[in-house]
Structure formats: structure tokens, C-alpha cells
Design a protein around this motif. Structure first.
Motif, PDB file in Angstrom:
ATOM      1  N   ALA A 255       0.833  -1.203   0.000  1.00  0.00           N
ATOM      2  CA  ALA A 255       0.000   0.000   0.000  1.00  0.00           C
ATOM      3  C   ALA A 255       0.869   1.255   0.000  1.00  0.00           C
ATOM      4  CB  ALA A 255      -0.935  -0.009   1.206  1.00  0.00           C
ATOM      5  N   ALA A 256       1.955   1.235   0.795  1.00  0.00           N
ATOM      6  CA  ALA A 256       2.854   2.383   0.832  1.00  0.00           C
ATOM      7  C   ALA A 256       3.604   2.526  -0.491  1.00  0.00           C
ATOM      8  CB  ALA A 256       3.837   2.241   1.990  1.00  0.00           C
ATOM      9  N   ALA A 257       4.053   1.403  -1.039  1.00  0.00           N
ATOM     10  CA  ALA A 257       4.801   1.439  -2.298  1.00  0.00           C
ATOM     11  C   ALA A 257       3.941   1.944  -3.442  1.00  0.00           C
ATOM     12  CB  ALA A 257       5.343   0.046  -2.608  1.00  0.00           C
ATOM     13  N   ALA A 258       2.635   1.688  -3.368  1.00  0.00           N
ATOM     14  CA  ALA A 258       1.726   2.160  -4.421  1.00  0.00           C
ATOM     15  C   ALA A 258       1.680   3.682  -4.467  1.00  0.00           C
ATOM     16  CB  ALA A 258       0.331   1.599  -4.191  1.00  0.00           C
ATOM     17  N   ASN A 259       2.080   4.315  -3.367  1.00  0.00           N
ATOM     18  CA  ASN A 259       2.135   5.778  -3.314  1.00  0.00           C
ATOM     19  C   ASN A 259       3.525   6.316  -3.641  1.00  0.00           C
ATOM     20  OD1 ASN A 259      -0.586   6.305  -2.587  1.00  0.00           O
ATOM     21  ND2 ASN A 259      -0.143   5.589  -0.509  1.00  0.00           N
ATOM     22  N   GLY A 260       4.360   5.451  -4.183  1.00  0.00           N
ATOM     23  CA  GLY A 260       5.663   5.909  -4.656  1.00  0.00           C
ATOM     24  C   GLY A 260       6.803   5.768  -3.681  1.00  0.00           C
ATOM     25  N   ILE A 261       6.578   5.156  -2.514  1.00  0.00           N
ATOM     26  CA  ILE A 261       7.651   4.975  -1.538  1.00  0.00           C
ATOM     27  C   ILE A 261       8.439   3.728  -1.925  1.00  0.00           C
ATOM     28  CG2 ILE A 261       8.216   4.633   0.885  1.00  0.00           C
ATOM     29  CD1 ILE A 261       5.543   5.944   1.583  1.00  0.00           C
TER      30      ILE A 261
END
Length: 318
Positions: A255-261
Motif C-alpha cells: 500500500a505504501a509502495a503504491a504511493n511511490g515509496i
């Protein structure tokens, strides 16, 4: 055949696997430049004891079934319940052709050693233990297939429909080595990327056993849940909790990676080292003990969790 009458060798002392060396073994190994065992490496001062052995099969069986019941209580505390779903099996220490399972429809948080049902692995016949409740038919088909495939290294199997496990299973993807703890599953877990419905036929159990393979410690079952195995019920139960928490962490990271992290994944070399040091049977037995001991303490002591054991019998079919 009547209940076991095998002559048992009585020892005056309980020995501990992995504790043959003196308490100073870790320090001495370091001085001599020898490679330490995982328990030696983690123990500072006295050496942490490993898997216990017992002078009689009866004492060993009692210990196993108490820890099996405590593992179920840990499952209940962790929220791994879903109606009548979920089961743990443990191979009998005296009769390896038999396994103990929980009865169908009794809450995990209420189970004691005396609740367990004894089944013949090959036939599914109930041959001992608690006969007042049925076993789980789907559970038998899954567990028997795994026990048959890996008769030497697997003595316990855990399966449940945990929330995080079911959520991550829909992607039919293995876990990434996102943190130190999940490295217990480095090159040691698989994905069963087929959903065959509720297990009402032996074929589906065999498919699950095949997906687990010959060396893996866990398998993610598409649209279904998780399954873990171990040389002890303690190990299998700890690994189930770890696998479920790893699924939850993977979901959060995705979920965090989907926001570019960006993600930082542990290298294969480091993950392999972590696996070597943290996945030995005695270490995994020890990892489970804080939760096992907590459940026994909260229940009111070992005698409470052992309730009904004295009336159990493991019977070998003629």
C-alpha cells in the motif's frame, strides 16, 4: 489391538536436545573459533535449552498435546478463528502412523489436551483419543496428504483462515524478504496458485501437499489461507503466526509502495544467513515458548490445559 503396551525405558532425568554441551559452550566455541549452533549464538550466559526429550512415550505425548492445546489458544488470541475452520495435527511420538487433531466445532480458546482426536493417517479411521466429537473431514484430507508426503521431517501441521493470510493469498505471490523475521521463510515457502474449493476429496489435499513440496516450511493457499509445518507443534504454530504477520506487513508495504515509496528488500545472501541462524528446529521451538507459556499461565496452569489427558488412548488398528 489394546492400548499400547510397549515397554518404555525409564530414565531418572529429563534430557534436552541441543543442551548436551555445558552452559559455557557458546563462549568456548567463540574462543576456539568454531561455528556456534544457533542456540549457542543467541544465548548469553547459560545455554538456552532446546526441544525436550522424555523417558516415556506417555510423558512425551502429554507434553505434545498440552503444547498443541496452548498453540490453539494462541491462535484464538491472535484472531485466527473462523467458525469451524482451521486445524492442527501432530504425529504421535510412539505410533508415527497416527496423528492427533482437534475436534470439529470446539473453539480454539477452549481446547485442552483431552479434547484431541487420534486418527490413522492412512485410512482416516478414528482410533483413539476423544471420541465424543467428530474430526474435520477437510482437515484430515489436507493433513494426511502432507504427513504422507513428508513422513520424516514433518511432525506437526497448522492450517487456519487468518485475515492477513487470506488477503495476501488473493495475489498468488510469495512474500518478499522485507524484514529480518520473514527470512525464516527465505526459499522455504510456496504458493498454491489454484483454488479447488472446500477440500472434500483426497485429490485437493494431495495438490496442497505437492505445492508445499519436500522442503518448504509454509504454503500460501490461493483464496483460502495459510499452512505451516514443523518438527514440533511449537515450531509449526510459531511459523504460522509469523507467516500471517508477514502477510500483513507485505500488504502494508504494498500500500505504501503504491504511493511511490521505494522498498528496500533484504539481499538473498543476507536472507540466507538469517534463515540459517533462525530456522533450526531447536531455535524455532524456543521462539514459540513465550506464547506457549503465556497461554498456559493465563489458563490457570499446565494441569488445566492438560485436562482430560489421562483418559486418552492412542490405539493402533489391528
Amino acid at each position: 489391538m489394546a492400548p499400547s503396551a510397549i515397554t518404555e525405558t525409564i530414565s531418572s532425568t529429563l534430557t534436552l536436545k541441543g543442551q548436551e554441551k555445558p552452559a559455557e559452550a557458546a563462549q568456548q566455541a567463540a574462543v576456539e573459533g568454531k561455528e556456534m549452533t544457533p542456540l549457542e549464538a543467541i544465548s548469553h550466559g547459560m545455554l538456552m535449552p532446546g526441544i525436550p526429550t522424555f523417558p516415556t512415550y506417555t510423558e512425551e505425548r502429554r507434553h505434545i498435546l498440552i503444547h498443541m492445546a496452548a498453540t490453539f489458544r494462541f491462535f484464538a488470541r491472535s484472531g485466527f478463528t473462523e467458525g469451524q475452520s482451521g486445524h492442527i495435527s501432530v504425529r504421535d511420538p510412539e505410533f508415527p502412523s497416527l496423528m492427533w487433531m482437534n475436534p470439529l466445532g470446539r473453539h480454539f480458546g477452549m481446547l485442552t489436551a483431552g479434547d484431541m482426536v487420534c486418527l490413522d493417517i492412512a485410512t482416516g479411521k478414528i482410533v483413539g483419543g476423544n471420541t465424543s466429537r467428530p474430526a474435520n473431514a477437510a482437515g484430515y484430507l489436507i493433513h494426511s496428504a502432507v504427513h504422507k508426503r513428508r513422513p520424516n521431517d514433518i511432525h506437526a501441521i497448522c492450517h487456519a483462515h487468518s485475515n492477513a493470510g487470506r488477503a495476501w493469498s488473493v495475489f498468488a505471490r510469495p512474500l518478499e524478504m522485507l524484514n529480518q523475521d520473514v527470512c525464516n521463510f527465505h526459499n522455504a515457502h510456496a504458493v498454491y496458485a489454484r483454488y479447488g474449493g472446500i477440500v472434500f476429496a483426497a485429490e485437493e489435499g494431495e495438490h496442497i501437499a505437492s505445492a508445499l513440496g519436500d522442503t518448504n516450511k509454509g504454503v500460501i493457499l490461493l483464496n483460502h489461507g495459510l499452512l505451516t509445518v514443523g518438527s514440533t507443534v511449537d515450531e509449526a504454530g510459531f511459523m504460522f503466526g509469523l507467516l500471517d504477520r508477514a502477510c500483513a506487513m507485505q500488504l502494508a508495504v504494498e500500500a505504501a509502495a503504491a504511493n511511490g515509496i521505494p522498498k528496500n528488500v533484504i539481499s538473498d545472501e543476507e536472507a540466507a544467513h538469517n534463515f540459517k541462524m533462525a530456522s533450526e528446529a531447536n531455535v524455532l521451538y524456543r521462539e514459540a515458548q513465550p506464547d506457549i507459556e503465556y497461554e498456559i499461565e493465563v489458563a490457570g496452569g499446565e494441569d488445566v490445559v492438560a485436562r482430560g489427558f489421562e483418559s486418552l488412548r492412542a490405539v493402533v488398528a489391528p
